[in-house]
Structure formats: structure tokens, C-alpha cells
Design a protein around this motif. Structure first.
Motif, mmCIF file in Angstrom:
data_model
loop_
_atom_site.group_PDB
_atom_site.id
_atom_site.type_symbol
_atom_site.label_atom_id
_atom_site.label_comp_id
_atom_site.label_asym_id
_atom_site.label_seq_id
_atom_site.Cartn_x
_atom_site.Cartn_y
_atom_site.Cartn_z
ATOM 1 N N CYS A 1 35.276 13.023 15.856
ATOM 2 C CA CYS A 1 36.289 13.508 16.788
ATOM 3 C C CYS A 1 37.034 12.290 17.338
ATOM 4 O O CYS A 1 37.357 11.374 16.579
ATOM 5 C CB CYS A 1 35.603 14.352 17.862
ATOM 6 N N LYS B 1 42.254 16.763 17.531
ATOM 7 C CA LYS B 1 40.897 16.335 17.869
ATOM 8 C C LYS B 1 40.297 17.196 18.983
ATOM 9 O O LYS B 1 39.077 17.379 19.045
ATOM 10 C CB LYS B 1 40.892 14.853 18.251
ATOM 11 N N TYR C 1 36.667 19.022 18.718
ATOM 12 C CA TYR C 1 35.650 19.039 19.777
ATOM 13 C C TYR C 1 35.179 20.465 20.068
ATOM 14 O O TYR C 1 33.979 20.752 20.088
ATOM 15 C CB TYR C 1 36.215 18.394 21.043
#
Length: 251
Positions: free
Chosen positions: A131, A149, A153
Motif C-alpha cells: 500500500c 492506495k 488499504y
């Protein structure tokens, strides 16, 4: 350390940067490691190399099957393949948004989807997603990258919840700015590469860029059978960028 003895691992984007550092480290610690990459020509033994395009489902399924067959199964998947993007929400058109999400999010989905049937047969199954601190800290000129990203997550947490009762641990590592070939190209394209590097170093409290080896070490920790109680976790490797609030120097 030989905590990965008997473990069979697959690393996407494993021909360079964080992926290559991770593949090498896992192999050094006893794992059998296969690398998936668009261009795996530079990958040599003891690593096994397979070509795959994470934006193509058939390519991913074929490569994961071939890798699992060659390894005799699969215990660890490191979803590391990804691309960067710069700019505010105004600066990238729809096609660029689709392209980045296709690699950074759907690429992860395709690889995990192909790997899960193999992971279910493992007694030490783990998925580690690469991530970024951009998922948890607002960074300027990174709207598209941060959005992709942020999705990684959230997806990591959802996958951890979905698969924990199958014995499959899912975690992610959140690097800060890492000294990788991609960042090198980014710096080279800046009007003042030295000033840009200094600015990137200064925003991390340690005063330097993160190394690929440091991120690999975090990935290995999360993937290791020794971390059997760790799932649904995001591990920051960012020089303190997310959590620390330092006073200006000399104050």
C-alpha cells in the motif's frame, strides 16, 4: 534466519525495486520464490520468473497457475505490482484514472483471486499488499495515486475479514517515499532534481528516503509463519511520516 524454510512465495512486480528486494530476502530466509513481472528477464536463480500483465486476467491466472505448479503449491502472495501518478484531482483524465486503478487495485484483485484456491491448501497462508502512506496521509500532487492506495488499504481490511476463518492472513505495508527506480525517474524529470530529492527527504522525519530493503523487511515480517496472529494490519515503513509531528530543527 530460516523462518521461511518450506514456504512457497509469489511476488508480483518482483523484477525490480521493492518487489525484487522482497523476493531476494524471502529466498535468503529459506523460501522458494516465484516472481511475476511484465519483464522478468533480469530475474535469475534461485528465483523463478514468470511473465504476467496484472491488467489481463487470463495472463494472471495462467502465470499464477504455472508458478504454483513449479513451486508445488503456494503459501505466501506478495501483491507488489503497481504504478505511480502525480497531480491534483484536475490533472489526470478519466483514462489515466482507469489505468492506475486497473494496475494498483484490480491488478491486486486479479492476482489474489487466482492465488486463493492455492492458498487455501496451505497451513501458513498469507497475503501482503504493498500500500502506501498516501492511503493514510494527505500528500500534495498525489490525488489519483492516493485514491488507488486508499482502495488498497480498505481492500486489505475487507480481505482480512473475509478469509481469516480460512486460515489466510491478509495485511499491507505502507511505505513512505522509497528510493526505487520509479522515484529515480520522477526525480530525473523534475526541473531541479536535487531540490526535489531534498524536499522528499525532508518530509520524512528521519531525513532520508526509505530503502527497498527496509520495506522488504517489513513485508517479510508480515508474511512470516512467526506472525501467525497478525492480520488486518497496516505496517508503516515511512521514516515516521504518518505518526510523528516534530518541531522545526533547533527549537
Amino acid at each position: 534466519m530460516n523462518d521461511f524454510a518450506g514456504i512457497r512465495a509469489l511476488v508480483t512486480g518482483g523484477a525490480s525495486g521493492i518487489g525484487r528486494a522482497t523476493a531476494d530476502l524471502l529466498a535468503d530466509r529459506g523460501a522458494q520464490v516465484a516472481v511475476l513481472d511484465l519483464d522478468p528477464s533480469g530475474v535469475d536463480k534461485p528465483l523463478l520468473a514468470f511473465r504476467a500483465d496484472v491488467t489481463d486476467d487470463a495472463s494472471v491466472r495462467a502465470a499464477v497457475t504455472d508458478a504454483a505448479d513449479a513451486l508445488g503449491g503456494l503459501d505466501v502472495l506478495v501483491n507488489n505490482a503497481g504504478i505511480g501518478a502525480q497531480g491534483t484531482v484536475e490533472d489526470n483524465d478519466d483514462e489515466e484514472w482507469r489505468r492506475v486503478f486497473d494496475v494498483n487495485v484490480l491488478g491486486l484483485v486479479r492476482t489474489a483471486r487466482a492465488a486463493l484456491p492455492h492458498l487455501r491448501s496451505s497451513s501458513h497462508a498469507a497475503i501482503v499488499n504493498t500500500c502506501s502512506v498516501a492511503a493514510t496521509a494527505g500528500l500534495p500532487q498525489r490525488a489519483l495515486y492516493s485514491a488507488s492506495k486508499g482502495a488498497v488499504y480498505s481492500l486489505t481490511l475487507a480481505m482480512a475479514a473475509d478469509h481469516v476463518r480460512e486460515g489466510i492472513r491478509v495485511t499491507c505495508v505502507n511505505p513512505g517515499t522509497v528510493d526505487t527506480p520509479w522515484v529515480g525517474r520522477l526525480l530525473d524529470a523534475a526541473p531541479d532534481p536535487a531540490a526535489e530529492r531534498a524536499a522528499l527527504q525532508a518530509r520524512q522525519p528521519t531525513g532520508r528516503l526509505v530503502t527497498a530493503a527496509e520495506v522488504a523487511g517489513a513485508i517479510a515480517y508480515l508474511a512470516s509463519p512467526l506472525s501467525g496472529a497478525t492480520t488486518g494490519t497496516a505496517l508503516a515503513v515511512d521514516g515516521g511520516m504518518q505518526g510523528l509531528r516534530l518541531r522545526p530543527a533547533n527549537r
